[in-house]
Scaffold this motif. Sequence first.
Motif, PDB file in Angstrom:
ATOM      1  N   VAL A  92       0.837  -1.207   0.000  1.00  0.00           N
ATOM      2  CA  VAL A  92       0.000   0.000   0.000  1.00  0.00           C
ATOM      3  C   VAL A  92       0.871   1.255   0.000  1.00  0.00           C
ATOM      4  N   VAL A  93       1.835   1.281   0.904  1.00  0.00           N
ATOM      5  CA  VAL A  93       2.680   2.476   1.064  1.00  0.00           C
ATOM      6  C   VAL A  93       3.526   2.727  -0.182  1.00  0.00           C
ATOM      7  N   PHE A 171      -0.689   3.108 -10.147  1.00  0.00           N
ATOM      8  CA  PHE A 171      -0.047   2.962  -8.838  1.00  0.00           C
ATOM      9  C   PHE A 171      -1.016   3.337  -7.707  1.00  0.00           C
ATOM     10  N   TYR A 172      -1.762   4.421  -7.904  1.00  0.00           N
ATOM     11  CA  TYR A 172      -2.753   4.810  -6.892  1.00  0.00           C
ATOM     12  C   TYR A 172      -3.874   3.780  -6.807  1.00  0.00           C
ATOM     13  N   GLY A 173      -4.267   3.221  -7.958  1.00  0.00           N
ATOM     14  CA  GLY A 173      -5.330   2.224  -7.970  1.00  0.00           C
ATOM     15  C   GLY A 173      -4.966   0.994  -7.156  1.00  0.00           C
ATOM     16  N   VAL A 174      -3.728   0.516  -7.310  1.00  0.00           N
ATOM     17  CA  VAL A 174      -3.280  -0.646  -6.534  1.00  0.00           C
ATOM     18  C   VAL A 174      -3.252  -0.324  -5.043  1.00  0.00           C
ATOM     19  N   VAL A 176      -5.159   1.688  -3.360  1.00  0.00           N
ATOM     20  CA  VAL A 176      -6.530   1.673  -2.825  1.00  0.00           C
ATOM     21  C   VAL A 176      -7.039   0.241  -2.694  1.00  0.00           C
ATOM     22  N   LEU A 177      -6.865  -0.556  -3.749  1.00  0.00           N
ATOM     23  CA  LEU A 177      -7.357  -1.933  -3.711  1.00  0.00           C
ATOM     24  C   LEU A 177      -6.641  -2.765  -2.657  1.00  0.00           C
ATOM     25  N   MET A 178      -5.337  -2.560  -2.514  1.00  0.00           N
ATOM     26  CA  MET A 178      -4.599  -3.333  -1.520  1.00  0.00           C
ATOM     27  C   MET A 178      -4.955  -2.898  -0.104  1.00  0.00           C
ATOM     28  N   ALA A 179      -5.325  -1.644   0.079  1.00  0.00           N
ATOM     29  CA  ALA A 179      -5.802  -1.201   1.392  1.00  0.00           C
ATOM     30  C   ALA A 179      -7.095  -1.924   1.755  1.00  0.00           C
ATOM     31  N   ILE A 180      -7.974  -2.127   0.762  1.00  0.00           N
ATOM     32  CA  ILE A 180      -9.205  -2.891   0.996  1.00  0.00           C
ATOM     33  C   ILE A 180      -8.861  -4.336   1.362  1.00  0.00           C
ATOM     34  N   ALA A 181      -7.900  -4.915   0.634  1.00  0.00           N
ATOM     35  CA  ALA A 181      -7.472  -6.278   0.925  1.00  0.00           C
ATOM     36  C   ALA A 181      -6.854  -6.382   2.316  1.00  0.00           C
ATOM     37  N   LEU A 182      -6.136  -5.367   2.726  1.00  0.00           N
ATOM     38  CA  LEU A 182      -5.529  -5.343   4.061  1.00  0.00           C
ATOM     39  C   LEU A 182      -6.603  -5.375   5.140  1.00  0.00           C
ATOM     40  N   ILE A 183      -7.637  -4.576   4.968  1.00  0.00           N
ATOM     41  CA  ILE A 183      -8.734  -4.548   5.945  1.00  0.00           C
ATOM     42  C   ILE A 183      -9.443  -5.911   5.986  1.00  0.00           C
ATOM     43  N   ALA A 184      -9.677  -6.502   4.810  1.00  0.00           N
ATOM     44  CA  ALA A 184     -10.344  -7.807   4.751  1.00  0.00           C
ATOM     45  C   ALA A 184      -9.504  -8.881   5.426  1.00  0.00           C
ATOM     46  N   THR A 185      -8.198  -8.827   5.234  1.00  0.00           N
ATOM     47  CA  THR A 185      -7.309  -9.813   5.854  1.00  0.00           C
ATOM     48  C   THR A 185      -7.314  -9.680   7.365  1.00  0.00           C
ATOM     49  N   ILE A 186      -7.225  -8.455   7.857  1.00  0.00           N
ATOM     50  CA  ILE A 186      -7.253  -8.217   9.300  1.00  0.00           C
ATOM     51  C   ILE A 186      -8.563  -8.717   9.905  1.00  0.00           C
ATOM     52  N   THR A 187      -9.657  -8.518   9.187  1.00  0.00           N
ATOM     53  CA  THR A 187     -10.984  -8.833   9.714  1.00  0.00           C
ATOM     54  C   THR A 187     -11.346 -10.315   9.616  1.00  0.00           C
ATOM     55  N   LEU A 188     -11.013 -10.953   8.491  1.00  0.00           N
ATOM     56  CA  LEU A 188     -11.550 -12.281   8.196  1.00  0.00           C
ATOM     57  C   LEU A 188     -10.584 -13.439   8.405  1.00  0.00           C
ATOM     58  N   VAL A 189      -9.290 -13.182   8.369  1.00  0.00           N
ATOM     59  CA  VAL A 189      -8.323 -14.277   8.478  1.00  0.00           C
ATOM     60  C   VAL A 189      -7.953 -14.516   9.935  1.00  0.00           C
ATOM     61  N   ARG A 190      -8.070 -15.767  10.366  1.00  0.00           N
ATOM     62  CA  ARG A 190      -7.712 -16.115  11.732  1.00  0.00           C
ATOM     63  C   ARG A 190      -6.201 -16.310  11.853  1.00  0.00           C
TER      64      ARG A 190
END
Length: 422
Positions: A92-93, A171-174, A176-190
């Motif tokens: 993301v960064v 580059f900006y598009g990736v 944003v999308l990877m930030a969404i993936a980061l949130i999903a990983t934090i929330t859904l992956v045990r």
Amino acid sequence: MSQPSAGAQSPFKQPKAVWAVAFACVVSFMGIGLVDPILPAISADLHASPSQVTLLFTSYLVVTAVAMLVTGFVSSRIGAKRTLIAGLALIVVFSALAGTSGSIAGIIGFRAGWGLGNALFIATSLAVIVASASGGLSGAIIAYESALGLGIAVGPLLGGLLGDVSWRGPFYGVAVLMAIALIATITLVRPQPKPARKTSIADPIKALRHRGLLVMSLTALCYNWGFFTVLGYAPFPMHLSALRLGLVFTGWGLLVAVFAVFGAPWLQRRLGLARTLYFNLALFAVDVAVIAIFVNSQATLIVAVIVAGVFIGVNNTVTTQAVMMVAPVERPVASAAYGFVRFIGGGLAPFAAGKMAEHANIHVPFAVGAAAIALGIVVLAIGHGDLTRAERNQAEVDAEASGGGPDAEVTEAAEAGSGSGS
């Protein structure tokens, strides 16, 4: 040769955690083809030569390769989920920073940071999918390769659409999308269980003393040299706009996805693992040779690049399964060693292609790429016996998984971790 498991569950019926990581895989692998449509635009806008622009691939993949040596060390200490999160955060960064850069050197540097995040992510993503997925080891690999193929297909399309507005857009598009993936990983992956033994940094290098792993790694180096010659340098002689380049490589990526998920299992059931690899590499070498001969024919070049997706898709799935079975060491160690060698080949190839074209002619880099793939067949033949054993091991694992009993190999993969990719 392995046969399909009649009782295996569909690889597309998976828990939410699998889809969360799979979505992150899609976005992560977008990074491979994302920059293809914008390479000429970056070259023109920042007054950089093609060989300088191809360093966007080189910095990304070489750093990924070197970082693979430490991913097992990291994940065995902080756990797979935290390693995933760290990798996603870095992507993301650095993808966002690449979009803000005003120089080719800056983008190259930020792509290197992106490569570090990519290494941390891909080294653990398959392990998490295996730990959470239904359908056994083969089902998990197919789910993983589906995400990989979709990411490779969507990346050029996104790069072309956003790149048609500005080369900074992808580059900006990736980011944003990877930030969404980061949130999903934090929330859904045990959190995943840590392996019983912590991996040292030296373990992957020591693992290359095993012939089977060394042979597969060197074969992948040769294959990736041809693969990334096509991916990293073919956009320049096509002379297309960013959008049209995006469409060409989207067609290529769709074939990667389809043949990774459907073509590879079909061929493997009929030919077996070893014959599939030999046959596929031979056809890929011929395809790249066609590019070398007819590189000045735009229509032939476009068709040959799109068709290359067939061979890349098959190779991705079959090689992933072979590597997971061939090495007599822990899978994270085997994965790190394999990833280090193959990504070195992929990283150096685009830059070398640019230099060869500058000092010789446009035909030479693709001719060298075809020769490298052919050399990979020779190297692979050295480990034919290891491939046969890998095929038997895979058949046993799939049989256990389809029988519904505890699958020791799958459990080991889930606990230890692994990595994959093109």
